[in-house]
Structure formats: structure tokens, C-alpha cells
Design a protein around this motif. Structure first.
Motif, short mmCIF file in Angstrom:
data_model
loop_
_atom_site.label_atom_id
_atom_site.label_comp_id
_atom_site.label_asym_id
_atom_site.label_seq_id
_atom_site.Cartn_x
_atom_site.Cartn_y
_atom_site.Cartn_z
N ARG A 419 47.02 43.45 39.07
CA ARG A 419 45.79 43.49 38.29
C ARG A 419 45.92 42.59 37.06
NH1 ARG A 419 45.68 50.03 38.07
NH2 ARG A 419 47.80 49.49 37.37
N GLU A 420 44.85 41.85 36.77
CA GLU A 420 44.88 40.86 35.70
C GLU A 420 44.77 41.51 34.32
OE1 GLU A 420 45.55 37.80 36.14
OE2 GLU A 420 44.96 37.26 38.20
N ARG A 421 45.40 40.85 33.33
CA ARG A 421 45.34 41.32 31.95
C ARG A 421 44.41 40.47 31.07
NH1 ARG A 421 51.13 42.45 32.93
NH2 ARG A 421 51.57 44.65 32.44
N PHE A 422 44.33 39.18 31.33
CA PHE A 422 43.48 38.28 30.55
C PHE A 422 42.21 38.00 31.36
CE2 PHE A 422 47.74 37.72 29.09
CZ PHE A 422 47.71 37.22 27.80
N HIS A 423 41.04 38.12 30.72
CA HIS A 423 39.79 38.08 31.48
C HIS A 423 38.79 37.07 30.90
CE1 HIS A 423 41.35 41.60 33.47
NE2 HIS A 423 41.49 42.20 32.30
N PRO A 424 38.29 36.16 31.75
CA PRO A 424 37.34 35.14 31.29
C PRO A 424 35.90 35.64 31.17
CG PRO A 424 37.84 34.80 33.60
CD PRO A 424 38.72 35.93 33.14
N PHE A 425 35.63 36.90 31.59
CA PHE A 425 34.28 37.46 31.51
C PHE A 425 34.33 38.83 30.82
CE2 PHE A 425 34.12 35.19 35.77
CZ PHE A 425 33.59 34.02 35.24
N ALA A 426 33.16 39.43 30.66
CA ALA A 426 33.06 40.78 30.11
C ALA A 426 33.51 41.80 31.16
CB ALA A 426 31.62 41.05 29.68
N PRO A 427 33.85 43.03 30.75
CA PRO A 427 34.35 44.03 31.69
C PRO A 427 33.44 44.27 32.88
CG PRO A 427 34.69 44.79 29.44
CD PRO A 427 33.89 43.53 29.35
N ALA A 428 32.13 44.43 32.65
CA ALA A 428 31.21 44.74 33.75
C ALA A 428 31.15 43.61 34.77
CB ALA A 428 29.81 45.03 33.20
N THR A 429 31.25 42.37 34.31
CA THR A 429 31.20 41.23 35.23
C THR A 429 32.37 41.26 36.19
OG1 THR A 429 30.11 39.91 33.53
CG2 THR A 429 31.08 38.72 35.39
N HIS A 430 33.55 41.56 35.69
CA HIS A 430 34.73 41.64 36.57
C HIS A 430 34.64 42.84 37.51
CE1 HIS A 430 37.11 38.36 34.92
NE2 HIS A 430 36.75 38.75 33.70
N CYS A 456 40.99 44.77 36.81
CA CYS A 456 41.57 44.63 35.47
C CYS A 456 42.65 45.68 35.25
CB CYS A 456 40.49 44.79 34.41
SG CYS A 456 38.98 43.84 34.75
N ALA A 457 43.73 45.27 34.64
CA ALA A 457 44.83 46.20 34.35
C ALA A 457 44.42 47.19 33.26
CB ALA A 457 46.06 45.42 33.91
N PRO A 458 44.92 48.41 33.32
CA PRO A 458 44.61 49.38 32.25
C PRO A 458 45.07 48.91 30.87
CG PRO A 458 45.50 50.50 34.18
CD PRO A 458 45.67 49.04 34.43
N ASP A 459 46.09 48.05 30.84
CA ASP A 459 46.54 47.52 29.56
C ASP A 459 46.06 46.09 29.36
OD1 ASP A 459 48.14 46.47 31.56
OD2 ASP A 459 49.98 46.45 30.35
N SER A 460 44.81 45.81 29.77
CA SER A 460 44.21 44.50 29.59
C SER A 460 44.24 44.09 28.12
CB SER A 460 42.77 44.50 30.10
OG SER A 460 42.74 44.59 31.51
N VAL A 461 44.28 42.78 27.88
CA VAL A 461 44.45 42.30 26.51
C VAL A 461 43.25 41.54 25.96
CG1 VAL A 461 46.94 42.17 26.83
CG2 VAL A 461 45.56 40.12 27.16
N SER A 462 42.38 40.98 26.84
CA SER A 462 41.26 40.21 26.30
C SER A 462 40.10 40.17 27.28
CB SER A 462 41.71 38.77 25.99
OG SER A 462 42.03 38.06 27.18
#
Length: 473
Positions: A419-430, A456-462
């Protein structure tokens, strides 16, 4: 550390001419008793004055020596902002307030900790420690803030800030200011409290029926990492690039939320403002989106020259990025557990179009380790690093330079379940993403996309594309 000043010894004050006159006349006998009595009274008066002045002088020496060894408090009042002074603990990020208006005053509190080199006072303008914009209300609901045409600049904290104070051309900001303010028990309500209304369901347009991002975060099980050994030992500098017209909106939102939870925070802007702090630095070419590579090159040079030895990792992204510094520090701390490799380039991996076009998403933000920053600085003006190129693809260019000149590859930042930690979109989009063959699907073909709650990982960072007032929320 500042050296403790030595206690000064009381100085011997030479006698004044009047005192000398008294001493001479006191030893002269005269036959005129009336004249002798007058001289005696005058001499006694002069001696009394001399004694009182000497006592005051010694008291001033003692007082100045004592106060120089303790933390002092300077209180300055303006008609613009407010910081309450009270011995309370740092506010929780989950705390809310029913307070509707704060007066436009500021209590400025001097720094209470010793800082390093550039922060001791290379024009650091430390008098803005404790500054906060005034918080007022002019509308009954924060939901109106989601409309681009709202008329609630005070409630939505969209007011333009007053003209920033002038700074010297060689000003080097104290990037630890916000973090120290959040830790300082004398600075109350920083980061500032938020209205309870923000705890209610709120859609991306401000409605009450659907809260897409909240639903996504609940399904993901997002958590904030509590203090651990890696978290407490990893020092993180967070940076964003922005424009002056975003100081009162996006940068204020970051300042009011996650900025102070990094060990250091700095905005690189088109105008310097020591209150935020934000700094404007020159770069080659115009201030334009299609010249981002030159702006980012100047940012990394400035960071290397002034902060390279103060932090372990350096995180850079845009002003519409929401970061969870506790999770970012905890994750980066795990990389430090392997000292055999100090060259880290961590973010959201993409494989772009073209041969060997691997890079970290600039939208999600990326982090350089100190060793990577140092090595990058050495080669960034090499022709293989395109030092004169004008392009918006700064994320592609830095990855290309690190790969070609230093053989530094992208760090796989996924958790143990992929599961990814860094995200290029908002939470709902992912969370709601359905593959449909666009660039995002293609950029992740090599390692695949996880969908739904595993996006998304539970310990997501961005998370990227977080606009106000969702940032404040």
C-alpha cells in the motif's frame, strides 16, 4: 549554547569634585562656628546623595547580570494579531474551539531555546516568534468557505495579510520557529483551535450529506504515528513552493495545521515574510510554471547552503499538499536503520513515458536524505543535470540527475502489504479510483495499483490537491 555571562564586579566610582571639596573642607578647622556648621551640613548632604547614587548603580549591575541569565519576556502589542500567554501544554491537533472572535493583538514571546549557526541571529528577525494572524468571524458557517465566491474572508481565513516586514537581502529564516512555538507552553492556542463545525460531515463542496474524504480515511484506517525512537531522532525540514498571493490562504492553512509538526518549516515564495516564515530567492528565468525546474534548483542550493547540517531529511512539495509529519518522520526513521545506505530519494514512484523515465511525483512531495542533498549539490550544475533547461517537470529533472550522475534510484516507499504512503490525489480520489487507462494507470503499470481500502497505507504521509478550507479541516 550561549555562554553564561560572567557576573560583573561592582565598579569603584571616583569621587566627584563636590565630594573632594567636602573631604577637604571637613579637615579644615575654622574659627567661625557658623561657617563651619554650614560647611558640615552641605558636606553631609553631598555625601548622602553620593551614597544613594552608588547604591542605585550597584543595584543596576546586579539586576542586569541576573536578568541576562534567565529567559526574558518582551511584550509588544499591535492591532493585527494575537497570541495568548498562559502556561498550558501544546494544543492537540484534534482540539476544537467554540470561540468566535479573537482580538487583534499580539503578544510576542522571545525564543526560549538556543538555535544553531544561522538561527542565532543572522538577520533571523526573531521578534516575529509568536506572531499569529487575527481570527475573526463574519459568517455563521464555515461551509460557505467551500464556495469560490463566498463573502466570508474572516471566517474562511482568506483575508490578505498586511504588508510583510522588510528583510535584509541576505536574510536566512529561522525554520524552527513554528515548531518551537507549538512546543512552547507560553504560546497558547498554536496551532489555533478550529470551530466544532469542522467535526461534522462535510463534502468536498461543503454539503452535509456526503463526506467522501472522511469515508475514505475511515476505510483506510489512517492513523497518526505516536512517538517512537525513529520519530524522535529523525529531524525533518518541510518545504513548499508558493506565490505571495497564497500567503493569507494556502500558506496560512499549512501554518495553522501541519507545518509546525515538522522540525523545520519554510515556504519558498515570490515575497519574503518572516512571520510565516517565507523567503524569496532569485533563480534563473521568469517566475512561471514552465520554469519550475530553475526555481527548484535554487531552492535546493539555498537549503544545502544554510540547513544541510541541521536536519536528516528534506521534504519538498507544493502549497496544496497535506502532510502528516509524524508518519513521514516515522517512515524516514526506518530508512536510517540501514546505515550502509544513506542515499535516499523517497516519494511516490512513477514510471513515465519514455525509456528509463522513473521519477517521484512532485505533487505528492518527495524527500532527500542529507547525504543525497550533499551529493546532489555537488553535481547539479553538471551538463547531465540540465542546469539551464526551462521546464515545469522539476520532479522528472531531479530524478534524472540523481540517476545519471549518482546512480541514486527511487526508494520503494510502500508498506509491507504494497500500500502506498505518498499520494498525488486527495483521499477520496484514491479510494474510489477505477482504472480506465489514463496516465495515472500507465505510470503505475510496472508495480500495479491497489484499489479501495488498500489504495493507501494506514501510515500514509501526504495527500495532494487538498484545497482550502479542506486543508484547515
Amino acid at each position: 549554547m550561549q555562554q553564561r555571562p560572567q557576573r560583573q564586579q561592582p565598579l569603584q566610582t571616583p569621587p566627584s569634585p563636590k565630594q573632594q571639596q567636602y573631604r577637604s573642607s571637613h579637615n579644615v578647622r575654622t574659627k567661625n562656628q557658623k561657617g563651619g556648621l554650614g560647611i558640615f551640613v552641605f558636606g553631609f548632604f553631598v555625601l548622602s546623595v553620593w551614597f544613594l547614587l552608588s547604591l542605585g548603580y550597584l543595584w543596576n549591575i546586579h539586576h542586569s547580570t541576573t536578568t541576562s541569565t534567565t529567559t526574558t519576556t518582551t511584550t509588544t502589542t499591535t492591532n493585527e494579531h494575537k497570541v495568548k500567554v498562559n502556561p498550558l501544554l501544546r494544543p492537540s491537533i484534534h482540539r476544537h474551539s467554540t470561540e468566535t472572535e479573537k482580538s487583534d493583538t499580539t503578544t510576542k514571546i522571545p525564543p526560549t531555546t538556543t538555535t544553531t549557526n544561522h538561527q542565532t541571529d543572522n538577520n533571523s528577525l526573531g521578534q516575529y516568534y509568536g506572531w499569529q494572524p487575527a481570527i475573526k468571524t463574519d459568517c455563521p458557517s464555515v461551509r460557505r468557505c467551500f464556495s469560490s465566491s463566498h463573502a466570508c474572508p474572516k471566517t474562511c481565513r482568506d483575508e490578505l495579510l498586511s504588508k510583510p516586514p522588510a528583510v535584509p537581502s541576505d536574510w536566512v529564516p529561522d525554520v524552527t520557529m513554528l515548531h518551537r512555538m507549538a512546543q512552547d507552553p507560553q504560546v497558547v492556542d498554536f496551532p489555533p483551535s478550529l470551530p466544532n463545525e469542522f467535526c461534522e460531515n462535510m463534502s468536498v463542496s461543503g454539503g452535509k450529506q456526503h463526506d467522501e474524504n472522511q469515508r475514505a480515511l475511515t476505510a483506510i484506517g489512517l492513523t497518526v504515528t505516536t512517538a517512537t525512537a525513529p520519530t524522535t531522532t529523525t529531524r525533518l525540514l518541510c518545504m513548499v513552493y508558493t506565490m505571495a498571493d497564497a500567503h493569507g490562504t494556502k500558506i496560512r492553512a499549512i501554518r495553522d495545521t501541519w507545518g509546525s509538526r515538522c522540525d523545520g518549516f519554510l515556504a519558498f515564495s515570490t515575497e519574503s515574510d518572516p512571520r510565516l516564515p517565507a523567503v524569496s530567492i532569485p533563480h534563473t528565468g521568469p517566475e512561471a510554471y514552465d520554469n519550475m525546474w530553475q526555481k527548484v534548483r535554487s531552492i535546493w542550493k539555498f537549503v544545502y547552503q544554510h540547513y544541510a547540517t541541521d536536519f536528516d531529511y528534506f521534504f519538498l512539495g507544493g502549497d496544496d499538499l497535506f502532510v502528516i509529519p509524524e508518519n513521514l518522520k516515522a517512515y524516514l526513521g526506518t530508512l536510517q536503520l540501514h546505515p550502509e545506505n544513506e542515499l535516499h530519494f523517497a516519494g511516490r514512484r512513477f514510471k513515465g513515458y519514455g525509456e528509463n523515465n522513473y521519477f517521484n511525483s512532485g505533487g505528492a512531495g518527495y524527500a532527500l536524505s542529507r547525504k543525497t542533498l550533499i551529493e546532489f549539490y555537488k553535481v547539479m550544475d553538471d551538463k547531465d543535470c540540465a542546469p539551464t533547461k526551462r521546464t515545469s517537470m522539476e520532479d522528472v529533472m531531479i530524478a534524472q540527475c540523481l540517476r545519471r550522475k549518482l546512480d541514486i534510484k527511487l526508494t520503494d516507499t510502500r508498506d509491507e502489504k504494497g500500500r502506498e504512503r505518498f499520494h498525488p490525489f486527495a483521499p477520496a480520489t484514491h479510494y474510489e479510483w477505477k482504472p480506465h487507462g489514463d496516465w495515472y494507470d500507465n505510470y503505475n503499470t510496472e508495480w500495479g495499483l491497489k484499489l479501495g481500502k488498500d489504495c493507501c497505507a494506514p501510515d500514509s504521509v501526504s495527500f495532494h490537491y487538498i484545497k482550502k478550507p479542506a486543508m484547515v479541516r
